[in-house]
Every structure is written in C-alpha cells, then in structure tokens.
Design a protein around this motif. Structure first.
Motif: not given
Length: 450
Positions: A100-113, A135-138, A140-149
């Motif tokens: 709904w209008d809530k979000s899941i707060a992660l306990p730490q900032k995820p690192a790449a891969d 999971r964290t994934v980059r 590929k093909g997107a500008p700057g290959e952003p990191l997605v959590v």
C-alpha cells in the motif's frame, strides 16, 4: 508393588527419564521445525527475488519497471502478507500493491553483488513481523548500470497455520511415543528382573526339598549372590548336622548313667525309700533334659532352608495302628478323615514326632472316641485331633509350656505338647488348643502356603 519394590523404583526412574526425554525432544523438534520453516520460507522468497531480478528494468523516463510481477494474489492485496520492493539510488522505489503506502526498511545499506539475506524481525507494514530476503543486481545496458536492491518479505502470521498444525500434532505424537517407550521400558524391566524371578523359583524348589543347591547360569551381576546363598546353605547344613550329632552324643552319653541310677534306686528302695525317690526324681529330671535337647535338635533341623513335604495319611495310619495295640486302647473308636494327597511341609521325622505326641495325648484322655481330620486349601491346611475326654481349661491351655506337667495322674514327661508346639513353629505351622464340640481337647496344627 510396595514402596521398596525394585520394579517400582525402576519404573518410576524410567517414567521420569521418559518424560524428561519427551519434553526435551518436543522442544527440540519444535525449534528444528521453526528453523526449517524459516529456511524454506527464505528459499521461496529468494526464488521470487530471482524472478524479479530477471524482469526488472528501466523505462524511457528512467523509472523502475517490472515486466512480469509475481502472480500470487497476496502481492496484489493490501497487507496481504507477501510483499516485494525494488529500490535504486536516485529513483522512485517500486513496490507491490500489498505494501500500500508503506515501505520495507532495510537494517543496512546493501552493497553491490551481495548474496541474499534473511531477517527474522523486520517490521511489517501492518505492525507485524516479517521474514525478508533481498538481492542486489546491476542492470546491464542501462545508463550507468545502476544498482538495484530487490526485497521480498512474508508476514510471519502466514506461517501460523503450519505452526499451529505442528503444535496440534506434536503433543499427540509425543504421547504415542511415550506410550510405546513405556511399554518398551516395562518389557525391559520385566526382562531385567527375570533372573530374580528364576532365583525365587529355585529357592522355592529348595525349600520344598526338590533341590539341594541353587543351579548356576545366572548373569554375572547375580551369580555372586547365588554362590553366597549356596555357601550359606552348606554352612547351615553343617551346623544342623553338628547340632544333631551333639544331641545324639549327649543322649547316648547319659543313657548308661541314667540306667545305672534307675537300677540303684530299685536296689535301695527297700532300705531307704526316701533316697530312692530322690534318685528317681533326679533321674527323671535328667531324662527330661535329654528329651528337651533332642526336641531342640529336631526343631533346629526342621527350620532349615530346605523344606520337605511329607504325606500325612501314611503317618496317621501308622500311629493309629500302633496306638490300637496298646493296652486299654480297644475302648477308643478312631474316626480318621485324611485326603490321600494331603502333605505337611516338613520331614517325616518331624511330622511323626508332632502327630505322635497328639495321638498319644488323645489316647490317654479319650473316653470312647478320637476324631482325626485333615483339610487342605492350596499349599496350606490343618490337622485336627479331638477327643471326648475332660479337656483343659483356657488357663491350662495358655500355661502349657515345656516341662509343665498339668496332670500328674497320667504318665508322661509333660513335653509332648510343648515339643509339638516348637516343631510346628519351626516348620511354618502353629499349634492351637481349644475345647472341642464334645468337651474334650481339640488340638490343631495349622499352616499356610506362604
């Protein structure tokens, strides 16, 4: 089972150990189930995260998009219990409709891969507790290959049904297991105590005279006890044999001097009647002492560990036949009722001594009739002799003791009833005196099968 029973002690100890084991195993199984349920849930959530990772991308405006979101309807139901969330730095997060209008707060900032992780206590959108993986994934093909959590979570309330089912089934299963363990432990205790039951049976055969010693073949923990019992039996037999020999030696040693004293008393009776009477009195006292010693020896022999059983009918027939040949016995009518299989738990000598005293006493006092009755009940029974004589007063019955002559007008040493009482007690019986139906003396020897 009594308080001191070994079976009771083993059963109580086994029951306590089984109860503790079941409680510990129940708690352990539940914890294992909880851990396995969390692991399986995390694996399922990680699988969903992988599917999302394969479908995540960016549109022309640079916003996060998912080509094919998970099909489970709980992701589309507000606070449905299943949630997913995709985040990337500098972009608006994409969330399932269930958040709904809530979000899941992660306990730490995820690192790449980073590999996927699970948390047991992340706060949920409706105040519940979540088990979550990310999971964290980059891209590929997107500008700057952003990191997605990518975060996928499930409300622990969704696991309550499985937990409740286990909580319902686990006590029943443990109770059934407890019954099986109790039966197994009962069989174990029964088997463990079997050597003692065998030993008891052998002791019974020993007491009944069907064996001279306890046989071997017991477990190493019981065999020393059997060996000690055999040594004790051998020592007792030696002690009883010594007592018999000593009594016989004393009787033999006194026989000649007593005969000489009797002869001297007869020779001087005409010259000194008082001295002759005194000598005869002392001679009679010594004869009584000899009879007492012999009776004690027989009583000691009868109280040994080995117990024989003697048929009663032949002994009574022998005594009655011999008594009928005595002078004056023709006036007595002997009425005998003895079952042919009746047996007394003693040797023939002891039974002959006891019944001989009772038969002779009945002959002396009976007017016309003596009734002999034997009754058995299992291993116990009674032998009753009743005459129609004058009988005894209750005070006289209570006063009968070794050496007591309660009527000096009838010949005898006065030891008959006392010896019978001692021999009956030594062989597990009891002599009981009472007044009979015809007013005479009723003497009964009673014994039980214990």
């Amino acid at each position: 089972m009594t308080h001191g029973s070994l079976r009771l002690r083993l059963s109580v100890a086994a029951a306590a150990l089984i109860a503790l084991a079941l409680l510990a195993s129940g708690a352990g199984l539940f914890l294992i189930f909880e851990a396995a349920l969390d692991r399986r849930t995390a694996d399922e959530l990680n699988h969903t995260a992988k599917l999302l990772a394969g479908n995540v991308g960016f549109d022309a405006a640079g916003d996060i998009v998912v080509e094919q979101p998970p099909g489970d309807p709980r992701y589309a139901t507000p606070y449905g219990g299943l949630y997913w969330q995709i985040e990337s730095a500098g972009r608006k997060p994409l969330r399932s409709r269930s958040l709904w209008d809530k979000s899941i707060a992660l306990p730490q900032k995820p690192a790449a891969d980073m590999a996927h992780h699970a948390w047991a206590d992340l706060p949920g959108p409706d105040g519940g507790s979540l088990i979550a993986v990310f999971r964290t994934v980059r891209i590929k093909g997107a500008p700057g290959e952003p990191l997605v959590v990518i975060t996928v979570a499930m409300d622990r309330a969704q696991l309550a049904a499985s937990r409740d089912l286990v909580l319902r089934l686990l006590p029943v299963s443990l109770a059934a297991l407890g019954v099986l363990l109790a039966l197994a432990m009962a069989a174990f205790v029964h088997r463990a105590l079997s050597p003692f039951r065998a030993l008891r049976a052998e002791l019974q055969t020993l007491r009944e005279g069907r064996a001279a010693r306890l046989r071997g073949g017991y477990p190493t923990e019981v065999q020393p006890l059997v060996d000690d019992l055999n040594r004790l039996i051998a020592q007792q037999e030696e002690a009883l044999e010594r007592a018999r020999r000593q009594a016989a030696d004393m009787a033999h040693g006194l026989k000649t001097p007593l005969a000489v004293l009797d002869a001297l008393a007869r020779r001087i009776r005409d010259r000194n009647a008082g001295l002759a009477a005194e000598i005869e009195e002392q001679s009679l006292a010594m004869q009584e002492q000899v009879s007492r010693a012999l009776a004690r020896a027989r009583s000691a022999a009868a109280s040994g560990l080995q117990q024989r059983r003697t048929p009663i009918a032949p002994v009574i027939d022998q005594l009655v036949s011999a008594t009928k040949r005595l002078p004056g016995a023709e006036r007595i009518d002997w009425r005998v009722d003895v079952p042919p299989d009746a047996a007394y738990p003693a040797g023939e000598g002891e039974l002959l001594e006891m019944l001989g005293n009772l038969v002779d006493n009945a002959r002396k006092w009976a007017k016309r009739e003596v009734i002999v009755t034997v009754a058995t009940a299992g291993a116990g029974g009674s032998i009753v002799l009743e005459d129609d004589g004058a009988g005894m007063d209750p005070s006289e019955m209570a006063a009968v003791d070794r050496g007591r002559r309660w009527d000096e007008t009838v010949p005898g040493t006065g030891f008959g009833l006392a010896i019978t009482r001692d021999l009956a007690a030594a062989t597990g019986g009891r002599l009981h005196l009472s007044r009979g139906a015809s007013g005479g003396l009723r003497a009964s020897i009673e014994w039980s099968g214990d």
